[in-house]
Enzyme design. Structure first.
Site: not given
Length: 641
Positions: A332, A521, A525
């Site tokens: 990410d 995080d 996600d």
């Protein structure tokens, strides 16, 4: 009461010492008085104290038409003991020492495993003991000292210089530096101020602050770390199933081989009944796959324990095997590769431009506005009073400063000319957001803002590439921003414009070609963390993200990803090495024990076979302990908890 393996080992060793004296002194023509009787009594006690658990386990397996590792120990020692008992009363040579020392050596391996388990449990207990015992809590208009167990969520707690933070929380007043090494593995003190989170059990520096408790009891990070490590150390890697299947086939095969050894020596080579029996017993004893049973759990225990000290929580043994096969790591962007908080990167114009922008933006709630205000504060600029403030949707903000109209926003809002627009375009090509600052009808400056990569991101990506990993970035940002960040840190592939609900689909698409780890995080996600071959959740992220990940990083440092993959791979490699050593002893030892090389004078008595078997267990345990010395990327910069 059931004695521990350690106590049974020492008792059995002491009882066997007279027989050891006889074995050493016999070549010199010396024997202890009544040595046969002493051997009978001592071995009977050893059988009673040491052999019981093995016999019970073997019998339970037999009733289920199965055989386990304890079957070989029980059969080998029982045959030797019962024959020696018969020989004692018929005036023949006895072999009590063989049964006694086989049990001593088997117990040596069990004692080492038990000691390792005890050390692991003690380490977890010591980890939990790091927590403060008392907290200074605001109650009824004053601070009072209370046991940590009485602290509730929402309580305001005061921490003085040198004290431990009692529970997890968020600072509401004051500032200080905290030593978080015992929880995160980070060696340098961390500066904390109002609004920052604090972790229970960390040590306060010279400052004093008050914080509001957000997590207490079993919900604190320290308690969750201890629980995660405990579960991981008692879990089973899939390779353990293979080990169990091998043992299930291996044990019956060894018993058949022992019977064949006895029959061949007694029938075809005219060996005496006793000699044929000793060959058979030696085969049973040296083949005992105790080391095979130690190979996986000991490595798993040491590896996950060391990982926790480095701020890496491996949830179970299954993750280790998956890490070993990884080919790609997908990330990410926001909050994982980048800081997750916009920062001012460029200022074109003098300090008056920044002061004007910050004064006007101080009345705005936009994230970019906060970045400008923070930059002005760092520069020590005083903010001016704003009147007639107005937010213009999609364009910027305006207001009055000392009677002059101030504008902060787009080129259209501020009336910027071609020269200012060209300067802005150059910054925008670097994927930076640019705001124009105008005062009294004239553009006086530009402020460029960007979510910067973390300091560790570039180094982490480079280390992953050195390990043969391909790197991918998944982000909802536009292509220009994504490509700019990717170029800065060295990402191989960028997938931009990804909606939160699409991340998992993109991870699945990558998994069709290769084994993929996903690092994230945020709440958005969690699905991608769940579907990836290995999910790695950043410690700065949300609880749901950490719950979804197979590996959890206590800190948001991206080098933790490299450490996690390194320690997981080395632990799995150590398991395979342990299995190799466990099996190689049997491959080499069984032919010798069966008397295949007796013509060359190379034979093994049951007690020597027991010693060789014990040495294989010691080798496996020692191999696992060496994981504590294995070189891990970045570990040398950390201090263990």
């Amino acid at each position: 009461m059931q004695l521990s393996s350690i106590k049974r080992f020492w008792i059995s060793l002491v009882l066997s010492l007279p027989m050891l004296v006889d074995m050493i002194a016999m070549p010199f023509g010396f024997m202890l008085p009544n040595s046969r009787l002493i051997a009978l009594v001592a071995t009977t006690l050893v059988m009673r104290i040491a052999a019981g658990p093995y016999v019970k386990s073997a019998w339970a397996a037999f009733l289920k038409h199965q055989a386990n590792m304890n079957t070989l120990v029980a059969v080998g020692t029982s045959v030797t003991y019962l024959y020696s008992l018969f020989a004692f009363f018929t005036g023949r040579d006895v072999y009590f020492e063989s049964a006694a020392f086989v049990l001593v050596f088997v117990l040596l391996g069990d004692a080492m495993e038990e000691k390792m388990h005890a050390n692991a449990s003690n380490a977890l207990a010591k980890l939990l003991d790091l927590q403060a015992k008392e907290a200074e809590v605001w109650r009824d208009g004053r601070f009072v000292k209370l046991p940590v167990s009485e602290v509730k969520i929402g309580d305001v707690i005061r921490v003085k210089p040198g004290e431990k933070v009692p529970v997890d929380g968020e600072i509401v007043e004051g500032s200080s530096t905290l030593d978080e090494a015992m929880v995160t593995g980070e060696s340098l003190p961390v500066v904390k101020k109002a609004g920052d989170s604090v972790i229970g059990a960390t040590v306060n520096g010279k400052g004093s602050f008050q914080f509001k408790a957000t997590k207490v009891g079993q919900d604190t990070m320290l308690a969750q770390i201890a629980e995660t490590v405990k579960k991981a150390q008692t879990s089973h890697a899939p390779i353990q199933k293979l080990t169990d299947r091998i043992a299930g086939i291996f044990v019956p095969a060894v018993l058949v081989l022992a019977i064949l050894t006895f029959a061949i020596w007694y029938v075809f080579f005219n060996a005496s009944l006793v000699q044929a029996m000793l060959y058979a017993v030696s085969v049973i004893v040296i083949a005992c796959p105790c080391a095979l049973g130690l190979a996986t759990p000991t490595a798993l225990m040491v590896g996950t324990g060391r990982a926790a000290k480095m701020g890496v929580l491996i949830k179970n043994g299954e993750v280790l095997e998956k890490v070993a096969a990884l080919q790609t790591v997908a990330f990410d962007k926001t909050g994982t590769i980048t800081v997750g908080k916009p920062e001012v990167t460029d200022l074109i114009g003098d300090s008056a431009a920044l002061q004007t922008a910050a004064s006007l933006e101080s009345a705005s709630e936009h994230p970019l506005a906060q970045a400008i205000v923070n930059q002005a504060a760092q520069a020590g600029l005083a903010l001016e009073k704003v009147t007639d403030f107005e937010a213009i949707e999609g364009r910027g903000v305006k207001g009055q400063l000392a009677g002059k109209e101030a504008l902060v926003g787009s080129a259209e809002l501020t009336g910027a000319d071609a020269t200012w627009r060209e300067k802005a375009a150059a910054l925008q090509k670097q994927a930076k957001t640019v705001v124009f600052v105008a005062l009294d009808g004239q553009v006086i400056g530009l402020v460029a803002i960007q979510d910067q990569p973390k300091a560790s991101s570039k180094a982490a990506i480079q280390l992953l590439k050195k390990r043969g990993m391909r790197t991918v970035m998944l982000t909802g940002d536009n292509e220009n921003v994504a490509q700019a960040i990717a170029k800065q840190v060295g990402i191989d592939q960028v997938i931009a414009g990804v909606l939160p609900n699409e991340k998992a689909d993109h991870v699945k698409a990558l998994m069709q070609k290769e084994k993929v780890a996903f690092v994230g995080d945020g709440i958005n996600d969690a699905p991608a963390l769940s579907v990836a071959d290995v999910g790695i959740a950043m410690g700065s992220g949300t609880d749901i993200a950490k719950e979804a990940g197979g590996i959890v990083l206590v800190t948001s440092d991206l080098l933790g990803v490299v450490r996690a993959l390194d320690i997981a791979r080395k632990t799995f490699q150590r398991i395979k090495l342990n299995l190799f050593w466990a099996l190689i002893y049997n491959m080499v030892g069984i032919p010798i024990a069966a008397g295949l090389f007796s013509g060359l004078g190379l034979t093994l008595s049951p007690e020597l076979a027991g010693l060789a078997m014990a040495f294989s267990s010691v080798s496996v345990v020692s191999s696992s302990l060496l994981l504590n010395k294995a070189k891990i990327a970045g570990a040398e910069k950390q201090r263990s908890a």
